[in-house]
Design a protein around this motif. Sequence first.
Motif, PDB file in Angstrom:
ATOM      1  N   VAL A  22       9.888  25.819  33.095  1.00  0.00           N
ATOM      2  CA  VAL A  22      10.744  24.709  33.520  1.00  0.00           C
ATOM      3  C   VAL A  22      10.258  23.360  33.003  1.00  0.00           C
ATOM      4  CG1 VAL A  22      11.737  25.821  35.535  1.00  0.00           C
ATOM      5  CG2 VAL A  22       9.560  24.669  35.753  1.00  0.00           C
ATOM      6  N   ALA A  23       8.974  23.241  32.721  1.00  0.00           N
ATOM      7  CA  ALA A  23       8.387  22.001  32.206  1.00  0.00           C
ATOM      8  C   ALA A  23       7.046  22.362  31.572  1.00  0.00           C
ATOM      9  CB  ALA A  23       8.191  20.986  33.341  1.00  0.00           C
ATOM     10  N   PRO A  24       6.437  21.453  30.821  1.00  0.00           N
ATOM     11  CA  PRO A  24       5.128  21.770  30.243  1.00  0.00           C
ATOM     12  C   PRO A  24       4.132  22.185  31.329  1.00  0.00           C
ATOM     13  CG  PRO A  24       5.970  19.745  29.290  1.00  0.00           C
ATOM     14  CD  PRO A  24       6.909  20.129  30.411  1.00  0.00           C
ATOM     15  N   ALA A  50      19.569  32.192  35.599  1.00  0.00           N
ATOM     16  CA  ALA A  50      20.773  31.674  34.934  1.00  0.00           C
ATOM     17  C   ALA A  50      21.305  30.444  35.660  1.00  0.00           C
ATOM     18  CB  ALA A  50      21.847  32.756  34.872  1.00  0.00           C
ATOM     19  N   ARG A  51      21.073  30.375  36.961  1.00  0.00           N
ATOM     20  CA  ARG A  51      21.533  29.209  37.727  1.00  0.00           C
ATOM     21  C   ARG A  51      20.664  27.976  37.490  1.00  0.00           C
ATOM     22  NH1 ARG A  51      22.478  33.511  41.096  1.00  0.00           N
ATOM     23  NH2 ARG A  51      20.524  33.305  42.205  1.00  0.00           N
ATOM     24  N   GLN A  52      19.486  28.168  36.885  1.00  0.00           N
ATOM     25  CA  GLN A  52      18.624  27.031  36.568  1.00  0.00           C
ATOM     26  C   GLN A  52      19.259  26.155  35.496  1.00  0.00           C
ATOM     27  OE1 GLN A  52      15.758  26.176  38.058  1.00  0.00           O
ATOM     28  NE2 GLN A  52      15.871  27.929  39.431  1.00  0.00           N
ATOM     29  N   GLY A  53      20.067  26.767  34.630  1.00  0.00           N
ATOM     30  CA  GLY A  53      20.766  26.028  33.583  1.00  0.00           C
ATOM     31  C   GLY A  53      22.252  26.149  33.836  1.00  0.00           C
ATOM     32  N   ALA A  54      23.011  26.401  32.808  1.00  0.00           N
ATOM     33  CA  ALA A  54      24.445  26.602  32.947  1.00  0.00           C
ATOM     34  C   ALA A  54      24.727  28.071  33.199  1.00  0.00           C
ATOM     35  CB  ALA A  54      25.143  26.138  31.674  1.00  0.00           C
ATOM     36  N   SER A  55      25.983  28.419  33.442  1.00  0.00           N
ATOM     37  CA  SER A  55      26.318  29.806  33.692  1.00  0.00           C
ATOM     38  C   SER A  55      26.181  30.612  32.414  1.00  0.00           C
ATOM     39  CB  SER A  55      27.742  29.908  34.213  1.00  0.00           C
ATOM     40  OG  SER A  55      28.635  29.402  33.250  1.00  0.00           O
ATOM     41  N   GLY A  56      26.075  31.908  32.559  1.00  0.00           N
ATOM     42  CA  GLY A  56      25.903  32.784  31.413  1.00  0.00           C
ATOM     43  C   GLY A  56      24.719  33.685  31.621  1.00  0.00           C
ATOM     44  N   THR A  57      24.304  34.374  30.585  1.00  0.00           N
ATOM     45  CA  THR A  57      23.196  35.306  30.739  1.00  0.00           C
ATOM     46  C   THR A  57      21.844  34.622  30.680  1.00  0.00           C
ATOM     47  OG1 THR A  57      23.169  35.725  28.376  1.00  0.00           O
ATOM     48  CG2 THR A  57      24.479  37.207  29.729  1.00  0.00           C
ATOM     49  N   ALA A  58      21.785  33.391  30.223  1.00  0.00           N
ATOM     50  CA  ALA A  58      20.502  32.700  30.127  1.00  0.00           C
ATOM     51  C   ALA A  58      20.701  31.222  30.375  1.00  0.00           C
ATOM     52  CB  ALA A  58      19.895  32.906  28.746  1.00  0.00           C
ATOM     53  N   PRO A  59      19.668  30.565  30.861  1.00  0.00           N
ATOM     54  CA  PRO A  59      19.752  29.112  31.003  1.00  0.00           C
ATOM     55  C   PRO A  59      20.008  28.470  29.649  1.00  0.00           C
ATOM     56  CG  PRO A  59      17.791  29.980  32.068  1.00  0.00           C
ATOM     57  CD  PRO A  59      18.402  31.102  31.299  1.00  0.00           C
ATOM     58  N   GLU A  90      10.499  36.515  29.251  1.00  0.00           N
ATOM     59  CA  GLU A  90      10.155  35.102  29.150  1.00  0.00           C
ATOM     60  C   GLU A  90      11.356  34.306  28.657  1.00  0.00           C
ATOM     61  OE1 GLU A  90       7.026  35.784  26.409  1.00  0.00           O
ATOM     62  OE2 GLU A  90       5.580  36.275  27.971  1.00  0.00           O
ATOM     63  N   ILE A  91      11.622  33.186  29.327  1.00  0.00           N
ATOM     64  CA  ILE A  91      12.697  32.272  28.943  1.00  0.00           C
ATOM     65  C   ILE A  91      12.013  30.982  28.505  1.00  0.00           C
ATOM     66  CG2 ILE A  91      14.790  31.099  29.669  1.00  0.00           C
ATOM     67  CD1 ILE A  91      14.917  33.225  31.972  1.00  0.00           C
ATOM     68  N   TYR A  92      12.159  30.663  27.228  1.00  0.00           N
ATOM     69  CA  TYR A  92      11.414  29.556  26.640  1.00  0.00           C
ATOM     70  C   TYR A  92      12.225  28.266  26.623  1.00  0.00           C
ATOM     71  CZ  TYR A  92       9.092  33.692  24.825  1.00  0.00           C
ATOM     72  OH  TYR A  92       8.485  34.903  24.698  1.00  0.00           O
ATOM     73  N   ARG A  93      11.513  27.145  26.816  1.00  0.00           N
ATOM     74  CA  ARG A  93      12.112  25.829  26.645  1.00  0.00           C
ATOM     75  C   ARG A  93      12.180  25.507  25.161  1.00  0.00           C
ATOM     76  NH1 ARG A  93       9.370  21.572  27.737  1.00  0.00           N
ATOM     77  NH2 ARG A  93       7.400  22.602  27.486  1.00  0.00           N
ATOM     78  N   PRO A  94      13.143  24.687  24.743  1.00  0.00           N
ATOM     79  CA  PRO A  94      13.168  24.274  23.336  1.00  0.00           C
ATOM     80  C   PRO A  94      12.044  23.271  23.057  1.00  0.00           C
ATOM     81  CG  PRO A  94      14.865  23.138  24.572  1.00  0.00           C
ATOM     82  CD  PRO A  94      14.258  24.152  25.511  1.00  0.00           C
ATOM     83  N   LEU A  95      11.592  23.239  21.815  1.00  0.00           N
ATOM     84  CA  LEU A  95      10.589  22.257  21.425  1.00  0.00           C
ATOM     85  C   LEU A  95      11.229  20.878  21.364  1.00  0.00           C
ATOM     86  CD1 LEU A  95       8.818  24.173  18.532  1.00  0.00           C
ATOM     87  CD2 LEU A  95       7.987  23.826  20.858  1.00  0.00           C
ATOM     88  N   LYS A  96      10.555  19.883  21.892  1.00  0.00           N
ATOM     89  CA  LYS A  96      11.067  18.507  21.839  1.00  0.00           C
ATOM     90  C   LYS A  96      10.721  17.845  20.509  1.00  0.00           C
ATOM     91  CE  LYS A  96      11.826  17.913  26.508  1.00  0.00           C
ATOM     92  NZ  LYS A  96      13.112  17.678  26.996  1.00  0.00           N
ATOM     93  N   VAL A  97       9.579  18.235  19.923  1.00  0.00           N
ATOM     94  CA  VAL A  97       9.112  17.654  18.672  1.00  0.00           C
ATOM     95  C   VAL A  97       8.621  18.791  17.782  1.00  0.00           C
ATOM     96  CG1 VAL A  97       7.403  16.104  17.637  1.00  0.00           C
ATOM     97  CG2 VAL A  97       8.380  15.550  19.845  1.00  0.00           C
ATOM     98  N   ASP A  98       8.921  18.711  16.505  1.00  0.00           N
ATOM     99  CA  ASP A  98       8.420  19.689  15.550  1.00  0.00           C
ATOM    100  C   ASP A  98       6.890  19.624  15.551  1.00  0.00           C
ATOM    101  OD1 ASP A  98       8.162  21.462  13.409  1.00  0.00           O
ATOM    102  OD2 ASP A  98       8.330  19.838  11.931  1.00  0.00           O
ATOM    103  N   PRO A  99       6.186  20.759  15.716  1.00  0.00           N
ATOM    104  CA  PRO A  99       4.718  20.725  15.779  1.00  0.00           C
ATOM    105  C   PRO A  99       4.061  20.112  14.554  1.00  0.00           C
ATOM    106  CG  PRO A  99       5.542  22.867  16.453  1.00  0.00           C
ATOM    107  CD  PRO A  99       6.716  22.087  15.951  1.00  0.00           C
TER     108      PRO A  99
END
Length: 127
Positions: A22-24, A50-59, A90-99
């Motif tokens: 959910v966060a770093p 799925a309820r943590q984000g929008a509806s569907g199979t994944a956040p 595991e459900i991963y967050r998107p990267l905010k900055v390219d490493p």
Amino acid sequence: MADDTADTATRATMQVTVVLCVAPRQTQEWTLELPIGATLGDAIRASGAARQGASGTAPRDDAGGRPASLGIWGQAVGPDAPLQHLDRIEIYRPLKVDPKLARRQRFARQGAGTAGLFARQRSGKPG
């Protein structure tokens, strides 16, 4: 090994763990009992992730509503992937900055003398 196979054959359900980043350095975790033959998408729906984000199979990720990246034990898979007993989903967050970009920016801020494995220590000052 034979006991594990016999145990799986007599079991009508399997246990899996769903982990949402959910966060770093902050995760949310659910342990579920699902029927044999369940998919990754079934586990996400059953966990409530799925309820943590929008509806569907994944956040959804933060940048425009694309589905979040999914994996089982660190291997990227889709929502239709079959599950096995004791899988870690595991459900991963998107990267905010390219490493690579972040490393370049850090190097520019710190300079060559303080960045990297072989950074030189200043003489005359202890440790």
